[in-house]
Design a protein around this motif. Sequence first.
Motif, mmCIF file in Angstrom:
data_model
loop_
_atom_site.group_PDB
_atom_site.id
_atom_site.type_symbol
_atom_site.label_atom_id
_atom_site.label_comp_id
_atom_site.label_asym_id
_atom_site.label_seq_id
_atom_site.Cartn_x
_atom_site.Cartn_y
_atom_site.Cartn_z
ATOM 1 N N VAL A 160 -10.622 1.293 0.835
ATOM 2 C CA VAL A 160 -9.109 1.086 0.557
ATOM 3 C C VAL A 160 -8.743 0.495 1.947
ATOM 4 O O VAL A 160 -7.834 -0.516 1.790
ATOM 5 C CB VAL A 160 -8.549 2.236 0.088
ATOM 6 C CG1 VAL A 160 -6.639 1.771 0.057
ATOM 7 C CG2 VAL A 160 -9.060 2.841 -1.112
ATOM 8 N N TRP A 181 -7.143 8.462 -1.771
ATOM 9 C CA TRP A 181 -7.504 6.947 -2.257
ATOM 10 C C TRP A 181 -6.881 6.141 -0.849
ATOM 11 O O TRP A 181 -7.541 5.360 -0.611
ATOM 12 C CB TRP A 181 -6.155 6.772 -3.348
ATOM 13 C CG TRP A 181 -6.188 5.139 -3.390
ATOM 14 C CD1 TRP A 181 -7.104 4.236 -4.004
ATOM 15 C CD2 TRP A 181 -5.023 4.579 -2.931
ATOM 16 N NE1 TRP A 181 -6.482 3.070 -3.633
ATOM 17 C CE2 TRP A 181 -5.041 3.147 -3.279
ATOM 18 C CE3 TRP A 181 -3.873 4.897 -2.363
ATOM 19 C CZ2 TRP A 181 -4.122 2.245 -3.014
ATOM 20 C CZ3 TRP A 181 -2.896 4.063 -1.966
ATOM 21 C CH2 TRP A 181 -3.131 2.620 -2.384
ATOM 22 N N THR A 227 0.736 -1.277 0.033
ATOM 23 C CA THR A 227 -0.023 -0.019 0.129
ATOM 24 C C THR A 227 1.053 1.283 -0.068
ATOM 25 O O THR A 227 0.544 2.267 -0.804
ATOM 26 C CB THR A 227 -0.961 0.022 1.100
ATOM 27 O OG1 THR A 227 -1.803 -1.281 1.108
ATOM 28 C CG2 THR A 227 -1.612 1.266 1.508
#
Length: 593
Positions: free
Chosen positions: A156, A150, A122
């Motif tokens: 996410v 994001w 990530t």
Amino acid sequence: MTTVLERPDVVETDRTPAPPRPRGALGLRSERLLVTLGLLVVGVAHSLNLAGWPRYWDDEGTYYSQAWSVANLGALSPYTYWYDHPPAGWLQMALFTWIPDAILDGTNSSVLAGRIVMVGYTLVTALLTYLLAKRVGMARGWALAAMLLWAVNPLVLYEGRQVFLDNVALPWLIGAFLLVLSKDRHLGHHMAAGLCFGVAVLSKETTLVFLPALLVGLWQSAYRPTRPFAVMGFSAITVISGSMYLLFALIRNELFPGPDHVSVWDALAFQLGGREGSGWLLDPNGPSDGAYDSFTGWLQLDSGVLVVGGVAASLAALAVRRLRPLAIGVLIAALVALRPAGYLPQMYVVAVLPFAALVLVGLLDVAWKWLMRARSVPVRAVSGAALLLVLAAVAVPLANWRYNYAAAWTADTNDVRADALEFAEANLPRESTVVTDNAFWNDLVDAGWDSEDVLWFYKVDSDGAVTEQVGGDYTGIDYLVWSAAAAKNAGPIVVEAYEHSELLWTDGTGEAEVEVRRVRSLAEQAAIQAAEAEAERQQLEAFMAAPSAEFPELTNGQIEGIRVDRATMSVAQLADKYATAEETITAILATDD
């Protein structure tokens, strides 16, 4: 006559480049500092309560067990590898399994180890998202906003924490866009983009839907005289990368179907048409846990900011040349998701979200730059007010994110699984065969079971080698660690084992419920059946000997005897045989008529 010209003195100049202007150096340092702080925020947001939320999922254990198998067994899977996914994703994870081993003390779930690796992916994806935002012309502030919009989106947080191949493929996909849109227009960059995209597809095959968007970006950014070479170079490297997978299958004689072996062909047939469809994305009457449930789950976490807003922004972004490749990628992915039939995996949205954030924030960047260039005061005022309204519309759903943050950072949804594992470690013999979902697989192996004695419930019925290992029926199974995933998806052998098992331990409710059960042996089952038959016989004898509720002078057994003998005896004969009045016999026979 020869004329000799004297060489004039040459004044040497200092060719050392002038140092950068302090303002520029300060700006670069401040940018690096801001990006570092942003990545720190992302790392903390994704690391907090990593073991508690979301609930460990069977797929997470599947992918991490395959990475473990690569690192410890030298095989692509603990079972028969059947080409359900290309292996590049868990091959990469296998390279990093030492990182969580160095961080954890060995008392935590192995799925948590995989999640630690996902945090690293990530962070890399967040940095690449920022660089891609800069590459498509966004100012630093807007690029940082796109990265954070994001990365800290609750959807996410939910998807990015889990051990999914989509998370592994994502940095390769964004890297491919970065190289395709390179300002240098270098053929080597375009070929490297093909390599990145090939790795992305070999990590998770669903990223293939972004190929048209990459080709559009390549066509726009490539130097016109060498554009055909750029397309050829990109395409050739992509095809060669994918061909390695097919070559691997060909060498193993597993490219096409044949007796007693798996094949790429069979796997593709299953993935494209053999598995049960998940329904239409917008159909509330679709299958349980299907596309509609996935979509509503996305909306619940995202509040529609990227899932809906990003798609809507992509329609407008088609008119902006620098955002067009990203917008095309989002729209094609959305169209694939909206097809009325087929299978839509719940994690499909993972690859779409960063591009949705880039397009949405990219449009705001375009609007801001246009506003700054406007010279008319009224135009600036009206445009500024409109931009503020858009920002407010985007900010309103963000307020709902705080509830999801509370769950992400405080909820413990895996406590029952930890207790179940503790009970199994303390009470089940290590030489026993245990069937479980894959979220427990690595933990049981780490607890001392042989990797061949811990069986993923799905493989017991679907993998011929595992079916043969348990003897073709439930009697080869000793214990079950039973979860909601097993209850929904177990095959006939495992279901039969459950039906012939006794409960040892249970906790949790609904999707969180876990049971530990012992499968009875055939001797135990025969003894139970005999005991049940004897109990039933004694119960029947007691019933026959008891007085009838309607005719107390006769027993239930006598009543049944009268009904049987009526075919061969008269009323008078029945009354004489059972020592009762003829009126009673008539009344009994009347109830049958």
